[in-house]
Design an enzyme around this catalytic site. Structure first.
Site, PDB file in Angstrom:
ATOM      1  N   ARG A  94      -6.376 -13.572 -67.725  1.00 36.83           N
ATOM      2  CA  ARG A  94      -6.132 -14.059 -69.208  1.00 36.83           C
ATOM      3  C   ARG A  94      -4.939 -14.623 -69.495  1.00 36.83           C
ATOM      4  O   ARG A  94      -3.589 -15.571 -70.084  1.00 36.83           O
ATOM      5  CB  ARG A  94      -6.809 -14.299 -69.837  1.00 36.83           C
ATOM      6  CG  ARG A  94      -6.851 -14.878 -71.171  1.00 36.83           C
ATOM      7  CD  ARG A  94      -7.614 -16.008 -71.110  1.00 36.83           C
ATOM      8  NE  ARG A  94      -8.143 -16.305 -70.841  1.00 36.83           N
ATOM      9  CZ  ARG A  94      -9.209 -17.610 -70.137  1.00 36.83           C
ATOM     10  NH1 ARG A  94      -8.533 -18.046 -70.335  1.00 36.83           N
ATOM     11  NH2 ARG A  94     -10.184 -17.836 -69.734  1.00 36.83           N
ATOM     12  N   ASN A 354     -10.832  -7.699 -73.259  1.00 34.49           N
ATOM     13  CA  ASN A 354     -12.921  -7.667 -72.595  1.00 34.49           C
ATOM     14  C   ASN A 354     -12.867  -9.339 -71.524  1.00 34.49           C
ATOM     15  O   ASN A 354     -12.067  -9.717 -70.883  1.00 34.49           O
ATOM     16  CB  ASN A 354     -14.308  -8.345 -73.803  1.00 34.49           C
ATOM     17  CG  ASN A 354     -15.016  -7.581 -73.555  1.00 34.49           C
ATOM     18  OD1 ASN A 354     -15.791  -7.543 -72.585  1.00 34.49           O
ATOM     19  ND2 ASN A 354     -15.110  -6.345 -74.515  1.00 34.49           N
ATOM     20  N   HIS A 356     -13.213 -12.330 -71.705  1.00 39.18           N
ATOM     21  CA  HIS A 356     -12.227 -13.989 -71.840  1.00 39.18           C
ATOM     22  C   HIS A 356     -10.613 -12.862 -70.795  1.00 39.18           C
ATOM     23  O   HIS A 356      -9.832 -13.690 -70.925  1.00 39.18           O
ATOM     24  CB  HIS A 356     -12.630 -14.296 -72.551  1.00 39.18           C
ATOM     25  CG  HIS A 356     -11.368 -15.517 -73.070  1.00 39.18           C
ATOM     26  ND1 HIS A 356     -10.290 -15.601 -73.403  1.00 39.18           N
ATOM     27  CD2 HIS A 356     -12.320 -16.965 -72.619  1.00 39.18           C
ATOM     28  CE1 HIS A 356     -10.566 -16.895 -73.604  1.00 39.18           C
ATOM     29  NE2 HIS A 356     -10.619 -18.038 -73.097  1.00 39.18           N
ATOM     30  N   CYS A 357     -10.590 -11.769 -71.841  1.00 34.15           N
ATOM     31  CA  CYS A 357      -8.627 -11.555 -71.219  1.00 34.15           C
ATOM     32  C   CYS A 357      -8.886 -11.155 -69.842  1.00 34.15           C
ATOM     33  O   CYS A 357      -7.990 -10.801 -69.058  1.00 34.15           O
ATOM     34  CB  CYS A 357      -8.909 -10.306 -72.172  1.00 34.15           C
ATOM     35  SG  CYS A 357      -9.322 -10.134 -73.382  1.00 34.15           S
ATOM     36  N   ILE A 358     -10.210 -11.082 -69.350  1.00 32.54           N
ATOM     37  CA  ILE A 358      -9.690 -10.673 -67.276  1.00 32.54           C
ATOM     38  C   ILE A 358     -10.114 -11.492 -66.748  1.00 32.54           C
ATOM     39  O   ILE A 358      -9.740 -11.859 -65.501  1.00 32.54           O
ATOM     40  CB  ILE A 358     -10.913  -9.609 -66.813  1.00 32.54           C
ATOM     41  CG1 ILE A 358     -12.081  -9.503 -67.670  1.00 32.54           C
ATOM     42  CG2 ILE A 358     -10.414  -7.634 -67.735  1.00 32.54           C
ATOM     43  CD1 ILE A 358     -13.405  -9.017 -66.102  1.00 32.54           C
TER      44      ILE A 358
END
Ligand code: KQY
Length: 368
Positions: A94, A354, A356-358
């Protein structure tokens, strides 16, 4: 691939679509570094694979893996998920995969922002970050899309959300932090966001989730579910430091209108009870230079808002908390045309982010 240095996306008719619009695919990175992912990253890799599989049911997932992890990633992931060898410093797609923009004719281009590990030498989280910083350009090359060079502006993908209709949402705590673009004023930062994301209006929420080491990215506190509607991480626990933070965001949104002049309908998404790191988990983490990455009892920035909207599903974290089910039900009601899939994500959270971040979506469109 053409590197565009003499124009900005909005001038060329490009803007960032909402995540809920159709995707061509999704980019992820296989986790590996031992100071982010406890006990050699085995549990984190299992969770990443589950996320990739869930997203891969309705869009093409590309997973970047180091040379050392290529065979392992290939073995762990099903054949319809593409694995490419690409070096990185960690696994936060992300934040340093390209932000994609599209024009009215459906052409896709990427943006290559500067990345300095969430604050550089000021308050960044690791050093070096050079390989992460190269990824956006490498991925645009791989995908055959032209790329806007904006490396002189530090921005992570998780620090912006858009509604695809001219509204961009950020937090002041992150975008105005001393480790990113300290020489720019708030107005100058807003001008860059508008020019590159094709936005007409920027909403500045005051803060994010308590103890979020990204200086409180927007993608952990608030997300658009469609134009004019958003979810906000919420706690009813008045004694929790997060209470005032969520309330300040709610108040801000209550007084705001989006780029189209709409009042934003805000849905409260409950937070899990505070999640803290155990001694056992800390023992499984290498030091970052000479510093421990986590200390026992440290609170992690757990939030259900950190979900990914795939073509036919919404992939959200679970924490083994009583609120898991309620949060899932709320999202399912908000996304009636998609199946909500909840993945136990403690092993991703320990790394500092989490689902969304990956992940980073590639909007549907035409590549060059
Ligand atoms: O975007 C994120 N939440 C990633 C934070 C990573 C921090 C490194 N430990």
């Amino acid at each position: 691939m053409r590197i565009i240095r003499n124009s900005v996306p909005s001038r060329d008719g490009f803007y960032m679509p909402g995540e809920f619009e159709p995707h061509e695919g999704c980019i992820m990175i296989f986790p590996e570094r031992p100071d982010s992912w406890q006990y050699g990253g085995y549990a984190a890799r299992r969770a990443f694979v589950q996320v990739a599989e869930a997203i891969g049911e309705s869009e093409q997932v590309t997973v970047c893996a180091s040379g050392a992890q290529y065979d392992n990633a290939r073995a762990a992931l099903p054949p319809h998920i593409r694995v490419v060898e690409m070096s990185s410093n960690d696994a936060w797609a992300r934040d340093y995969a390209p932000t994609f923009v599209r024009n009215a004719a459906g052409e896709i281009r990427g943006i290559d922002w500067g990345f300095n590990a969430w604050g550089g030498l000021y308050d960044g989280l690791y050093f070096p970050w050079d390989k992460d910083n190269q990824m956006a350009r490498k991925l645009c090359d791989l995908l055959n899309v032209d790329v806007y060079d904006k490396r002189d502006f530090i921005l992570e993908g998780g620090s912006v959300h858009v509604d695809g209709e001219g509204t961009c949402m950020v937090t002041e705590s992150c975008l105005l932090s001393g480790g990113r673009n300290p020489r720019l004023t708030k107005e100058e930062i807003e001008t860059v966001l508008k020019g590159y994301l094709g936005a007409d209006k920027v909403l500045w929420l005051p803060c994010g989730i308590y103890h979020d080491e990204t200086n409180e990215h927007i993608d952990n506190i608030c997300a658009f579910v469609r134009p004019g509607e958003a979810v906000l991480a919420w706690t009813e626990e008045e004694s929790d430091v997060q209470y005032a933070m969520s309330e300040a965001c709610l108040e801000y949104l209550g007084n705001a209108t989006d780029a189209k002049g709409r009042h934003i309908r805000v849905h409260k998404l409950p937070l899990p009870k505070p999640v803290t790191v155990t001694e056992e988990e800390c023992r499984g983490l290498d030091a970052c230079w000479d510093q421990p990455t986590r200390i026992p009892g440290e609170r992690l920035a757990a939030s259900y808002v950190n979900f990914y909207i795939a073509n036919k599903s919404v992939v959200m974290p679970g924490f083994g908390d009583p609120a898991d089910e309620k949060a899932k039900d709320i999202l399912q009601e908000l996304f009636p045309d998609r199946r909500v899939v909840q993945i136990y994500a403690r092993d991703i959270l320990i790394g500092g982010g989490n689902i969304h971040c990956i992940t980073q979506q590639i909007p549907a469109g035409r590549r060059r």
